[in-house]
Design a protein around this motif. Sequence first.
Motif, PDB file in Angstrom:
ATOM      1  N   LYS A  76      60.627  27.654  18.496  1.00 47.77           N
ATOM      2  CA  LYS A  76      61.941  28.295  18.602  1.00 47.77           C
ATOM      3  C   LYS A  76      62.996  27.373  19.205  1.00 47.77           C
ATOM      4  O   LYS A  76      64.132  27.804  19.429  1.00 47.77           O
ATOM      5  CB  LYS A  76      61.824  29.563  19.457  1.00 47.77           C
ATOM      6  CG  LYS A  76      60.946  30.638  18.856  1.00 47.77           C
ATOM      7  CD  LYS A  76      60.921  31.883  19.728  1.00 47.77           C
ATOM      8  CE  LYS A  76      60.059  32.974  19.097  1.00 47.77           C
ATOM      9  NZ  LYS A  76      60.015  34.197  19.946  1.00 47.77           N
ATOM     10  N   ASN A  77      62.619  26.127  19.503  1.00 46.55           N
ATOM     11  CA  ASN A  77      63.559  25.185  20.125  1.00 46.55           C
ATOM     12  C   ASN A  77      64.200  25.787  21.373  1.00 46.55           C
ATOM     13  O   ASN A  77      65.413  25.653  21.594  1.00 46.55           O
ATOM     14  CB  ASN A  77      64.654  24.757  19.132  1.00 46.55           C
ATOM     15  CG  ASN A  77      64.154  23.747  18.121  1.00 46.55           C
ATOM     16  OD1 ASN A  77      62.980  23.392  18.092  1.00 46.55           O
ATOM     17  ND2 ASN A  77      65.041  23.279  17.261  1.00 46.55           N
ATOM     18  N   THR A  78      63.394  26.415  22.186  1.00 41.67           N
ATOM     19  CA  THR A  78      63.914  27.133  23.344  1.00 41.67           C
ATOM     20  C   THR A  78      63.091  26.814  24.587  1.00 41.67           C
ATOM     21  O   THR A  78      61.858  26.722  24.513  1.00 41.67           O
ATOM     22  CB  THR A  78      63.909  28.647  23.093  1.00 41.67           C
ATOM     23  OG1 THR A  78      64.704  28.933  21.932  1.00 41.67           O
ATOM     24  CG2 THR A  78      64.488  29.407  24.276  1.00 41.67           C
ATOM     25  N   VAL A  79      63.788  26.654  25.699  1.00 40.32           N
ATOM     26  CA  VAL A  79      63.144  26.489  27.002  1.00 40.32           C
ATOM     27  C   VAL A  79      63.561  27.673  27.875  1.00 40.32           C
ATOM     28  O   VAL A  79      64.677  28.195  27.738  1.00 40.32           O
ATOM     29  CB  VAL A  79      63.519  25.137  27.647  1.00 40.32           C
ATOM     30  CG1 VAL A  79      65.006  25.053  27.941  1.00 40.32           C
ATOM     31  CG2 VAL A  79      62.699  24.887  28.902  1.00 40.32           C
ATOM     32  N   TYR A  80      62.649  28.087  28.748  1.00 38.84           N
ATOM     33  CA  TYR A  80      62.863  29.267  29.577  1.00 38.84           C
ATOM     34  C   TYR A  80      62.723  28.905  31.050  1.00 38.84           C
ATOM     35  O   TYR A  80      62.002  27.973  31.409  1.00 38.84           O
ATOM     36  CB  TYR A  80      61.838  30.345  29.239  1.00 38.84           C
ATOM     37  CG  TYR A  80      61.751  30.689  27.772  1.00 38.84           C
ATOM     38  CD1 TYR A  80      60.787  30.104  26.961  1.00 38.84           C
ATOM     39  CD2 TYR A  80      62.649  31.581  27.198  1.00 38.84           C
ATOM     40  CE1 TYR A  80      60.698  30.405  25.612  1.00 38.84           C
ATOM     41  CE2 TYR A  80      62.572  31.895  25.846  1.00 38.84           C
ATOM     42  CZ  TYR A  80      61.597  31.298  25.059  1.00 38.84           C
ATOM     43  OH  TYR A  80      61.523  31.599  23.728  1.00 38.84           O
ATOM     44  N   LEU A  81      63.397  29.686  31.889  1.00 40.09           N
ATOM     45  CA  LEU A  81      63.185  29.587  33.328  1.00 40.09           C
ATOM     46  C   LEU A  81      63.022  31.009  33.856  1.00 40.09           C
ATOM     47  O   LEU A  81      63.988  31.775  33.906  1.00 40.09           O
ATOM     48  CB  LEU A  81      64.353  28.891  34.025  1.00 40.09           C
ATOM     49  CG  LEU A  81      64.145  28.633  35.518  1.00 40.09           C
ATOM     50  CD1 LEU A  81      63.033  27.595  35.730  1.00 40.09           C
ATOM     51  CD2 LEU A  81      65.438  28.162  36.194  1.00 40.09           C
ATOM     52  N   GLN A  82      61.795  31.353  34.188  1.00 38.74           N
ATOM     53  CA  GLN A  82      61.511  32.650  34.789  1.00 38.74           C
ATOM     54  C   GLN A  82      61.676  32.528  36.293  1.00 38.74           C
ATOM     55  O   GLN A  82      61.010  31.711  36.930  1.00 38.74           O
ATOM     56  CB  GLN A  82      60.087  33.093  34.459  1.00 38.74           C
ATOM     57  CG  GLN A  82      59.689  34.426  35.079  1.00 38.74           C
ATOM     58  CD  GLN A  82      60.482  35.591  34.541  1.00 38.74           C
ATOM     59  OE1 GLN A  82      60.681  35.703  33.333  1.00 38.74           O
ATOM     60  NE2 GLN A  82      60.960  36.465  35.431  1.00 38.74           N
ATOM     61  N   MET A  83      62.575  33.326  36.852  1.00 35.46           N
ATOM     62  CA  MET A  83      62.895  33.250  38.277  1.00 35.46           C
ATOM     63  C   MET A  83      62.499  34.558  38.945  1.00 35.46           C
ATOM     64  O   MET A  83      63.060  35.615  38.622  1.00 35.46           O
ATOM     65  CB  MET A  83      64.390  32.982  38.463  1.00 35.46           C
ATOM     66  CG  MET A  83      64.876  31.749  37.725  1.00 35.46           C
ATOM     67  SD  MET A  83      66.610  31.373  38.042  1.00 35.46           S
ATOM     68  CE  MET A  83      67.391  32.783  37.271  1.00 35.46           C
ATOM     69  N   ASN A  84      61.545  34.489  39.847  1.00 38.02           N
ATOM     70  CA  ASN A  84      61.073  35.659  40.588  1.00 38.02           C
ATOM     71  C   ASN A  84      61.383  35.492  42.070  1.00 38.02           C
ATOM     72  O   ASN A  84      61.669  34.385  42.537  1.00 38.02           O
ATOM     73  CB  ASN A  84      59.570  35.835  40.386  1.00 38.02           C
ATOM     74  CG  ASN A  84      59.184  36.075  38.941  1.00 38.02           C
ATOM     75  OD1 ASN A  84      59.945  36.664  38.172  1.00 38.02           O
ATOM     76  ND2 ASN A  84      57.991  35.624  38.566  1.00 38.02           N
ATOM     77  N   SER A  85      61.312  36.578  42.803  1.00 41.00           N
ATOM     78  CA  SER A  85      61.550  36.562  44.255  1.00 41.00           C
ATOM     79  C   SER A  85      62.842  35.821  44.584  1.00 41.00           C
ATOM     80  O   SER A  85      62.868  34.944  45.469  1.00 41.00           O
ATOM     81  CB  SER A  85      60.360  35.915  44.974  1.00 41.00           C
ATOM     82  OG  SER A  85      59.166  36.601  44.696  1.00 41.00           O
ATOM     83  N   LEU A  86      63.890  36.167  43.882  1.00 40.73           N
ATOM     84  CA  LEU A  86      65.165  35.454  44.052  1.00 40.73           C
ATOM     85  C   LEU A  86      65.729  35.666  45.451  1.00 40.73           C
ATOM     86  O   LEU A  86      65.585  36.735  46.065  1.00 40.73           O
ATOM     87  CB  LEU A  86      66.159  35.908  42.994  1.00 40.73           C
ATOM     88  CG  LEU A  86      65.915  35.276  41.613  1.00 40.73           C
ATOM     89  CD1 LEU A  86      66.590  36.082  40.523  1.00 40.73           C
ATOM     90  CD2 LEU A  86      66.419  33.836  41.604  1.00 40.73           C
TER      91      LEU A  86
END
Length: 127
Positions: A76-86
């Motif tokens: 999908k030509n996509t990068v993700y950043l999952q951010m928890n406990s912000l």
Amino acid sequence: QVQLVESGGGLVQAGGSLRLDCAASGRTFSRYVMGWFRQAPGKEREFVAAITWSGDSTYNADSVKGRFTISRDNAKNTVYLQMNSLKPEDTAVYYCALGAYAYYSRRPYRESDFNSWGQGTQVSVSS
């Protein structure tokens, strides 16, 4: 011409989660390291996380270890950043970046290792 488009920012309470997406076009995405950086008001832009071209290795800044996870989907030509406990100190404009050289990675990463940048997406964390 390379284009990186981030999405997914917003306002969240401390302890909450957000996921940032970055869609890339214009270069063979699967050959390059992808990274996330952030810039808080009045501060220098800082490294957050990076992932190698195949996705088999990631590297996070100490400030986000155990809370943020970078991943990618080369189909999908996509990068993700999952951010928890912000935390409130995570408030910043977040930028995705495409590596400058194919099949090149290093630790720690510098801004000069990347040569294409998205427009940024705002993440605000309230206390």
